[in-house]
Design a protein around this motif. Sequence first.
Motif, PDB file in Angstrom:
ATOM      1  N   ASP A 158       0.844  -1.186   0.000  1.00 45.42           N
ATOM      2  CA  ASP A 158       0.000   0.000   0.000  1.00 45.42           C
ATOM      3  C   ASP A 158       0.887   1.246   0.000  1.00 45.42           C
ATOM      4  O   ASP A 158       1.177   1.828   1.034  1.00 45.42           O
ATOM      5  CB  ASP A 158      -0.900  -0.044   1.242  1.00 45.42           C
ATOM      6  N   LEU A 159       1.328   1.627  -1.201  1.00 52.68           N
ATOM      7  CA  LEU A 159       2.275   2.750  -1.291  1.00 52.68           C
ATOM      8  C   LEU A 159       1.634   4.077  -0.909  1.00 52.68           C
ATOM      9  O   LEU A 159       2.324   5.031  -0.555  1.00 52.68           O
ATOM     10  CB  LEU A 159       2.860   2.828  -2.705  1.00 52.68           C
ATOM     11  N   LYS A 183       0.192   4.672   1.709  1.00 47.20           N
ATOM     12  CA  LYS A 183       0.517   4.916   3.120  1.00 47.20           C
ATOM     13  C   LYS A 183       1.889   5.591   3.243  1.00 47.20           C
ATOM     14  O   LYS A 183       2.093   6.458   4.079  1.00 47.20           O
ATOM     15  CB  LYS A 183       0.515   3.601   3.902  1.00 47.20           C
ATOM     16  N   LEU A 184       2.811   5.175   2.383  1.00 44.48           N
ATOM     17  CA  LEU A 184       4.150   5.776   2.445  1.00 44.48           C
ATOM     18  C   LEU A 184       4.088   7.262   2.115  1.00 44.48           C
ATOM     19  O   LEU A 184       4.783   8.080   2.717  1.00 44.48           O
ATOM     20  CB  LEU A 184       5.061   5.120   1.411  1.00 44.48           C
ATOM     21  N   HIS A 211       1.567   9.161   2.519  1.00 41.14           N
ATOM     22  CA  HIS A 211       0.813   9.869   3.560  1.00 41.14           C
ATOM     23  C   HIS A 211       1.774  10.309   4.663  1.00 41.14           C
ATOM     24  O   HIS A 211       2.428   9.488   5.295  1.00 41.14           O
ATOM     25  CB  HIS A 211      -0.256   8.930   4.139  1.00 41.14           C
TER      26      HIS A 211
END
Lengths: 456, 405, 484
Positions: free
Chosen positions: B157-158, B160-161, B163
Amino acid sequence: MTTPAGSPETKLPQNGPSAFDAHHPPQRDLLDDCVHCGFCLPTCPTYQLWGEEMDSPRGRIYLMDLAAKGEISLEGPFTEHIDRCLGCMACVTACPSGVQYDKLLESVRPQIERNVPREKSDKLFRDAIFALFPYKRRLRAAAVPGALYQKVRATRLGRRVLPRILDKLPARLAATESLLPPVQLKEAFARLPVYTPAVGERRARVALLSGCVQDVFFHRVNEATVRVLAAEGCDVVVPRDQQCCGALELHAGRESGALARARRTIARFESLDVDTIVTNVAGCGSSMKDYAHLLADDPEWAERAAAFSARVRDVHEVLADLEPRAPRHPIRGRVAYHDACHLGHAQKVRAQPRAVLRSIPDLELLDLPEAELCCGSAGIYNMVAPEAAADLGARKAANVRSVDPDIIVTANPGCLLQIGKHLTGSETDPERAPVPLLHPVQLLDASIRGTVVPRT
Amino acid sequence: MTAADDTTAPTTLRPTDLRSVREAVLDSAGGLAIAGAGTAAAWGGDLDAVDSVLDMTGVTGVIAHNPGDMTVSVHAGTPLRRLNSELAPHGQQVSLDAARIARGATVGGLVATADAGPAALVHGSLRDLVIGTTVVLADGTVARSGGHVIKNVAGYDLAKLVHGSYGTLGVLVEVVLRLHPVPKRTTTVALDCPLAEASGHARRVLDGPYEPVALEWRSDSDGSGDGPAATEAGRLLVRVEGTEDALSGRARRLRAALGPAATEIAADAEAEEWAAHAERVRGGPGHAVLRLGALPSALPGLLAALPGAATPDAALTIGLGTGVATAALPADAEAIEAAHRAVHAAGGTSALRDRPTGFGGPAWGPAPSAVGVLKAVKTALDPAGRFGPGRFAPWFELTSPGRTT
Amino acid sequence: MALEAGVRSAFARAIGAENVIDDPVRCRSYECDGLTGYRVVPELVLLPRDAEAVAAAVRMCAQHKVPFVARGAGTGLSGGALPVADGVVISLSRLKRVLEVDPVNRRAVLEPGVTNLEITAAAAPHGLYYAPDPSSQQVCTIGGNVAENSGGAHCLKYGFTTNHVLSMEVVLPDGSVVTLGGDTAEQAGPDLRGVFLGSEGTLGITTKITVRLLRTPETVRTLLADFPSVSAAGDVVSDIVAAGIVPAAVEMMDTLAIEAAEEAVHAGYTVGVPAALVVELDGPVEECDVQFEQVKAICDKHGCTRLHIAGGPQERAAIWRGRKAAFAAVGRISPDYFVQDGVVPRTRLAEVLDRIARMGRDAGLRVANVFHAGDGNLHPLVLYSAAAGETERAEKLSGEIAELCVELGGSLSGEHGIGTDKACSMPKMFGEDDLAVMHRVRGAFDPDGLCNPGKVLPTPRLCGERPGRYRPHPLEESGVIERL
């Protein structure tokens, strides 16, 4: 051989001859029913204790499958992990796919007994247990206060083996001895009346299996059972020369002994003019209901066994079916009901004991946390695997204490002994009177008769 | 050194779509600052001097809205306010109420700064609402992750990175968002109380069946120096959302739980009430605004003890369920450093937002234990350290490419 | 190449011989997880008793370059816990303490081996519960839930594991221990916690997890409604959503799934109806009253043939038991089956079901459908008989269904994960660059590639390689990966 990653085959291939012999190997279709979902893990006592896949139902079925596919032998790890199974059948309750682990275990244990030579000390200890427990006479002798091993030595086998195994198996022997409560001689040698007529109009005729351990150590439960059944309108017959039903041997995989006892029991009861054959012991009930399956391929006995099994019912099933007739006196108190595995999981009798208890006015019925988890008694398990049994016993005792009951009831002598042992052993305040541990019919008996609830 | 100190102004690049963003990244060299509407331009660490500024406000507009699926894909430069007004006719919204949305904050900027508002109590932040992203990395790689469905576990889940990455890992170009229905009605129950009493009242709300969508306390003080100290007087605000028929009953029960002093804010005054809250979150000129998070039970005490908090010069807001607070404190570098330390001693987290130009206090507290992984991720995605140099100083100790000319 | 004796004994020294299984027969019990089609026997199984021992085990792996795979309850359906050849399995089954329940701050701190349901059991005395509820919740562990970012029936309203985990203590592949996340959902800096969640055990091993707890809703209303067609039931879902209602759960089952579930648990489903919907609303009484009437009206409007409203907690539990047992229960109506897990945009549900039915007919196989209708997450169960030689056909059909979901704008997996099973399908959903970037992120956590290798992302060794002529894999060509 391991299949390569990426094989679409969800089942193991057959890579060699099965490790099982041809006499009732675990059935292929029953093994294939397991889809490896793991829903059985949380209710399996040994998985709870050790967290190891091989000691879970799913893992054991996997090992059975590997053995059947010719990939592993029965000796060594296979036997070890099947031996460690308590046979509590909680997994059967938990399984959404309807895997009949009970049937699988029932076919695998005799395979081990036949085909895997046991270590000498293990074999001797097991032989000693089966030279004692199914025999009322020997049990009565053992029940007299004193060291158990002396009583075991009184048997011919005991004289031969005890000195040799004593030093090797102190834990097992100590466990065995500590389980057996001192019993009053009077009770140990008491006999039930052969015929007790129904009070008032007769509603049924029943025959009672008096059991071996039950009749020696819990004769009072049998007496209460006869009184309650009679009070509720049953003629109760207790055949004099009945013997052990074979449950202990059956659950330990000693097939020929168990079958011989099954045939004897069928022969003893089948001619009786009764509607129902009643037992108040969970383990006995589950094995007697299974006679039909056990003897299915015996041409002489198959039909007789089926007819017998069809008539077997647990005392709670009988009582729950009869609209309560005898007036009940109130019993004020918090009563924790423990589901014996062979009643709840093996026979699916859960609602009836509760219904019977709820027929007693003022009684507050409590359920236990982790109710599905075995107490560690499990037939002879607490004698052959004392450490694991003790861990489970302590856990059950803690769960019992957590609901703070005034009385604990359960319908199996093994559970009564095991829970009793661990509740006392862990009591922080030795001054405090121990919580009475009873069979549910004892409570109902006290309610019907309006007597004081017994302490034991 | 900040970009502003430099004599040569950086080149501003104004892409309009994914392709032109990628070209802009590839065609430029050296340090690159990603800019949205500028509502949080100064948040986090001071930027080092950069060669170019990537102005994302031209990469805007809805790409696809699927009302039946309650999802929307949108260009990152789209102001969230505008997006929500486009969705409103369908009775749908992005359930985020960060204070700076009213000032035109973009979807990309809100993701990059991990900003959220009081409704995070129920809806979380954009990390919980973004279901897909398209990011352009420093080497021009276009990386998609997630997708267009709300339930999806395929791949890392990129989103999230990105974010909370403050534009240091890549350029967020397209965002797919999960939508919620616009509530039929909302109402807010208020209770005036000092900070010290807020937790007790909040517990009664949280322990009851009221299901607030926001539960905040804000100081009466807006930090302008008039009136009582920020900790001494304030207001508990409890917002509930629901259907026309049910909401009055719920508000009545809520008021009863909070006691006779609680009042239901009139419908026409509700927006104003929350605007006043947002104003305190944003802080004013002369404030250093510290965003902090800690265990809800520890937060009021922690907040009150921050240097300058218990004065009329501070403005405070605190999410009593979320554990997230904003303290607009008198701008003092040492005091902010002490505040970071205090928050971290309590196991909390802190980040510096707006402050006067040239403020100099630290933007971040001590580095998290996983700073090694953060650095490795930064190196993996932006090995030359082109994006947002300085933002995470001193956490990322990468050599800044600085100015190439 | 098996592990050297010296390395084997080093593991025993590191965590205690009694916590190491090295007997090959016993190790075979760990050769597969809930997806039994993939089997690899590990060299060793390590059963650490605490977080320190997990770290010690991982350090040993790092030192000797031994690949490792973490395992919880082994219930995964994508082969995520499939052991690696010449590697070890690190089982977290003995780390099962509930370390703390904090009712004031509404959180619980857990060891990874605690089961999902045990969290709620521990929270319940405080009127709290843990929201994500995968169907296997009675057995699956929170560590596994973190790895898979598990959902469940109620994630439509309440979100997934990622929305409920605040922080994790993680042993990184080099054996170092870090904390990702913190006491609040909002944390300074890029959200590493979020990347780790759902990474399927490829970025490290959790040893301590802090989750949010929610207040038990004031009321829960559950109804079970039968419909004359799957599309009618689908229309109900659309109308509920269009009415602005966010139900706690909307689940659909078709004829075959109903038959299997009913046979397993006797929950009161109507055997023979084409479709059944389970709709659950929860929240404040006033709100539920209003919305429940709306839902009932919508059901009636679409020709509901029977509407059963759960009369109490026991009836509600029965409805859910039926739904949650459905997968495993299919074992009762078919000797073998594949569980598929795909997602489509909800508006394309009817279309995808229609096409699945057609594909099933063409393949001559039955397909049972159980799905989270609210979020478009399908679980087609392809029924087959291995004995009848249908395995390959069934596997092909199952794979085609997943790819159909992607084609319709959805995803390869909604909750079961990519694992081993779907790694090779990832290029259907993501481009080379997308996957290459995921590889880069993985490398940042695990430069030596020791942590659950071969899962999630396609590798040429598993997917691209064909016997005979050498064909470079696209990822090789782009320099992202090397051929081993």
